[in-house]
Design a protein around this motif. Structure first.
Motif, PDB file in Angstrom:
ATOM      1  N   GLN A  28       0.829  -1.201   0.000  1.00  0.00           N
ATOM      2  CA  GLN A  28       0.000   0.000   0.000  1.00  0.00           C
ATOM      3  C   GLN A  28       0.869   1.260   0.000  1.00  0.00           C
ATOM      4  O   GLN A  28       1.982   1.265   0.528  1.00  0.00           O
ATOM      5  CB  GLN A  28      -0.908   0.014   1.239  1.00  0.00           C
ATOM      6  CG  GLN A  28      -2.118  -0.887   1.135  1.00  0.00           C
ATOM      7  CD  GLN A  28      -3.122  -0.608   2.240  1.00  0.00           C
ATOM      8  OE1 GLN A  28      -2.745  -0.260   3.355  1.00  0.00           O
ATOM      9  NE2 GLN A  28      -4.398  -0.764   1.930  1.00  0.00           N
ATOM     10  N   ARG A  29       0.328   2.298  -0.575  1.00  0.00           N
ATOM     11  CA  ARG A  29       1.003   3.585  -0.535  1.00  0.00           C
ATOM     12  C   ARG A  29       0.984   4.093   0.900  1.00  0.00           C
ATOM     13  O   ARG A  29      -0.035   4.003   1.582  1.00  0.00           O
ATOM     14  CB  ARG A  29       0.286   4.552  -1.467  1.00  0.00           C
ATOM     15  CG  ARG A  29       1.005   5.852  -1.723  1.00  0.00           C
ATOM     16  CD  ARG A  29       0.293   6.656  -2.809  1.00  0.00           C
ATOM     17  NE  ARG A  29       0.339   5.977  -4.101  1.00  0.00           N
ATOM     18  CZ  ARG A  29      -0.123   6.511  -5.229  1.00  0.00           C
ATOM     19  NH1 ARG A  29      -0.640   7.731  -5.209  1.00  0.00           N
ATOM     20  NH2 ARG A  29      -0.053   5.837  -6.356  1.00  0.00           N
ATOM     21  N   GLU A  30       2.127   4.612   1.350  1.00  0.00           N
ATOM     22  CA  GLU A  30       2.198   5.095   2.719  1.00  0.00           C
ATOM     23  C   GLU A  30       2.600   6.563   2.749  1.00  0.00           C
ATOM     24  O   GLU A  30       3.381   7.032   1.907  1.00  0.00           O
ATOM     25  CB  GLU A  30       3.186   4.269   3.552  1.00  0.00           C
ATOM     26  CG  GLU A  30       4.624   4.345   3.096  1.00  0.00           C
ATOM     27  CD  GLU A  30       5.595   3.746   4.103  1.00  0.00           C
ATOM     28  OE1 GLU A  30       5.240   3.566   5.280  1.00  0.00           O
ATOM     29  OE2 GLU A  30       6.743   3.481   3.691  1.00  0.00           O
ATOM     30  N   LEU A  31       2.096   7.257   3.746  1.00  0.00           N
ATOM     31  CA  LEU A  31       2.457   8.656   3.943  1.00  0.00           C
ATOM     32  C   LEU A  31       3.824   8.724   4.600  1.00  0.00           C
ATOM     33  O   LEU A  31       4.051   8.100   5.635  1.00  0.00           O
ATOM     34  CB  LEU A  31       1.424   9.358   4.816  1.00  0.00           C
ATOM     35  CG  LEU A  31       1.693  10.826   5.151  1.00  0.00           C
ATOM     36  CD1 LEU A  31       1.666  11.681   3.899  1.00  0.00           C
ATOM     37  CD2 LEU A  31       0.671  11.335   6.166  1.00  0.00           C
ATOM     38  N   VAL A  32       4.718   9.499   3.992  1.00  0.00           N
ATOM     39  CA  VAL A  32       6.075   9.637   4.507  1.00  0.00           C
ATOM     40  C   VAL A  32       6.207  10.918   5.329  1.00  0.00           C
ATOM     41  O   VAL A  32       6.767  10.906   6.417  1.00  0.00           O
ATOM     42  CB  VAL A  32       7.083   9.649   3.340  1.00  0.00           C
ATOM     43  CG1 VAL A  32       8.486   9.939   3.849  1.00  0.00           C
ATOM     44  CG2 VAL A  32       7.035   8.343   2.580  1.00  0.00           C
TER      45      VAL A  32
ATOM     46  N   ASN B 251       4.693  16.649   9.979  1.00  0.00           N
ATOM     47  CA  ASN B 251       4.720  15.371  10.684  1.00  0.00           C
ATOM     48  C   ASN B 251       5.295  14.317   9.748  1.00  0.00           C
ATOM     49  O   ASN B 251       5.288  14.481   8.528  1.00  0.00           O
ATOM     50  CB  ASN B 251       3.356  14.958  11.250  1.00  0.00           C
ATOM     51  CG  ASN B 251       2.332  14.718  10.177  1.00  0.00           C
ATOM     52  OD1 ASN B 251       2.369  13.711   9.498  1.00  0.00           O
ATOM     53  ND2 ASN B 251       1.401  15.638  10.033  1.00  0.00           N
ATOM     54  N   TYR B 252       5.828  13.263  10.364  1.00  0.00           N
ATOM     55  CA  TYR B 252       6.590  12.262   9.630  1.00  0.00           C
ATOM     56  C   TYR B 252       6.198  10.857  10.048  1.00  0.00           C
ATOM     57  O   TYR B 252       5.798  10.613  11.184  1.00  0.00           O
ATOM     58  CB  TYR B 252       8.094  12.434   9.910  1.00  0.00           C
ATOM     59  CG  TYR B 252       8.643  13.770   9.499  1.00  0.00           C
ATOM     60  CD1 TYR B 252       8.668  14.837  10.395  1.00  0.00           C
ATOM     61  CD2 TYR B 252       9.136  13.975   8.217  1.00  0.00           C
ATOM     62  CE1 TYR B 252       9.170  16.076  10.013  1.00  0.00           C
ATOM     63  CE2 TYR B 252       9.648  15.204   7.832  1.00  0.00           C
ATOM     64  CZ  TYR B 252       9.651  16.252   8.729  1.00  0.00           C
ATOM     65  OH  TYR B 252      10.157  17.470   8.348  1.00  0.00           O
ATOM     66  N   ALA B 253       6.379   9.929   9.120  1.00  0.00           N
ATOM     67  CA  ALA B 253       6.275   8.526   9.481  1.00  0.00           C
ATOM     68  C   ALA B 253       7.433   8.189  10.421  1.00  0.00           C
ATOM     69  O   ALA B 253       8.522   8.750  10.301  1.00  0.00           O
ATOM     70  CB  ALA B 253       6.356   7.654   8.230  1.00  0.00           C
ATOM     71  N   GLU B 254       7.169   7.285  11.346  1.00  0.00           N
ATOM     72  CA  GLU B 254       8.203   6.908  12.318  1.00  0.00           C
ATOM     73  C   GLU B 254       9.470   6.427  11.626  1.00  0.00           C
ATOM     74  O   GLU B 254      10.579   6.680  12.102  1.00  0.00           O
ATOM     75  CB  GLU B 254       7.666   5.831  13.249  1.00  0.00           C
ATOM     76  CG  GLU B 254       6.693   6.322  14.308  1.00  0.00           C
ATOM     77  CD  GLU B 254       7.340   7.288  15.272  1.00  0.00           C
ATOM     78  OE1 GLU B 254       6.662   8.252  15.701  1.00  0.00           O
ATOM     79  OE2 GLU B 254       8.529   7.096  15.610  1.00  0.00           O
ATOM     80  N   SER B 255       9.319   5.763  10.513  1.00  0.00           N
ATOM     81  CA  SER B 255      10.464   5.151   9.834  1.00  0.00           C
ATOM     82  C   SER B 255      11.429   6.173   9.234  1.00  0.00           C
ATOM     83  O   SER B 255      12.571   5.829   8.905  1.00  0.00           O
ATOM     84  CB  SER B 255       9.980   4.205   8.736  1.00  0.00           C
ATOM     85  OG  SER B 255       9.189   4.910   7.791  1.00  0.00           O
ATOM     86  N   VAL B 256      10.984   7.431   9.099  1.00  0.00           N
ATOM     87  CA  VAL B 256      11.847   8.435   8.472  1.00  0.00           C
ATOM     88  C   VAL B 256      12.192   9.587   9.408  1.00  0.00           C
ATOM     89  O   VAL B 256      12.973  10.472   9.026  1.00  0.00           O
ATOM     90  CB  VAL B 256      11.223   8.990   7.175  1.00  0.00           C
ATOM     91  CG1 VAL B 256      10.847   7.857   6.228  1.00  0.00           C
ATOM     92  CG2 VAL B 256      10.028   9.877   7.463  1.00  0.00           C
ATOM     93  N   LYS B 257      11.633   9.577  10.594  1.00  0.00           N
ATOM     94  CA  LYS B 257      11.916  10.666  11.539  1.00  0.00           C
ATOM     95  C   LYS B 257      13.408  10.763  11.809  1.00  0.00           C
ATOM     96  O   LYS B 257      14.084   9.761  12.028  1.00  0.00           O
ATOM     97  CB  LYS B 257      11.159  10.431  12.855  1.00  0.00           C
ATOM     98  CG  LYS B 257       9.722  10.866  12.814  1.00  0.00           C
ATOM     99  CD  LYS B 257       9.045  10.696  14.180  1.00  0.00           C
ATOM    100  CE  LYS B 257       7.607  11.142  14.134  1.00  0.00           C
ATOM    101  NZ  LYS B 257       6.927  10.933  15.429  1.00  0.00           N
ATOM    102  N   GLY B 258      13.900  11.995  11.785  1.00  0.00           N
ATOM    103  CA  GLY B 258      15.323  12.225  12.023  1.00  0.00           C
ATOM    104  C   GLY B 258      16.184  12.096  10.781  1.00  0.00           C
ATOM    105  O   GLY B 258      17.356  12.467  10.798  1.00  0.00           O
TER     106      GLY B 258
END
Length: 121
Positions: A43-47, A57-64
């Motif tokens: 599925q398409r996910e919000l980054v 705001n950011y997806a947890e996987s890309v924070k930082g």
């Protein structure tokens, strides 16, 4: 009204890319903008997401690692991606709410065509 996503490419793990999402055409106001990504079969996910007033705001996987920013004068939103990982490989899309006809008209939901990001290990 069109959204043009650009800046994708092939990069080694640990490298950086900056994606751009430029809105063109008859635009009164560029509202909230999101960067999404999609891998085949998933599925398409919000980054990342940024409001008109630049709340992010950011997806947890890309924070930082990823930073979203906007230039309202240029109707452009950027996604700076640092310390890229192979799992960031995907087609990245931007989507925006756009007012085309004035301050009292509804926002339209517009999608760009996608730009491919490949991160090699």
């Amino acid at each position: 009204v069109q959204l043009q996503a650009s800046g994708g490419g092939l990069v080694q793990a640990g490298g950086s890319l900056r994606l751009s999402c430029a809105a063109s055409g008859s635009i009164f106001r560029l509202g909230d903008v999101g960067w999404y990504r999609q891998v085949p079969g998933k599925q398409r996910e919000l980054v990342a997401h940024i409001t008109r007033s630049a709340t992010t705001n950011y997806a947890e996987s890309v924070k930082g690692r990823f930073t979203i920013a906007r230039d309202n004068a240029k109707n452009t939103v950027y996604l700076q991606m640092n310390n890229l990982k192979p799992e960031d490989t995907a087609v990245y899309y931007c989507a925006a709410d756009v007012q085309v006809a004035g301050p009292t008209t509804p926002y339209l939901d517009i999608w760009g065509q996608g730009t491919e990001v490949t991160v090699s290990s």
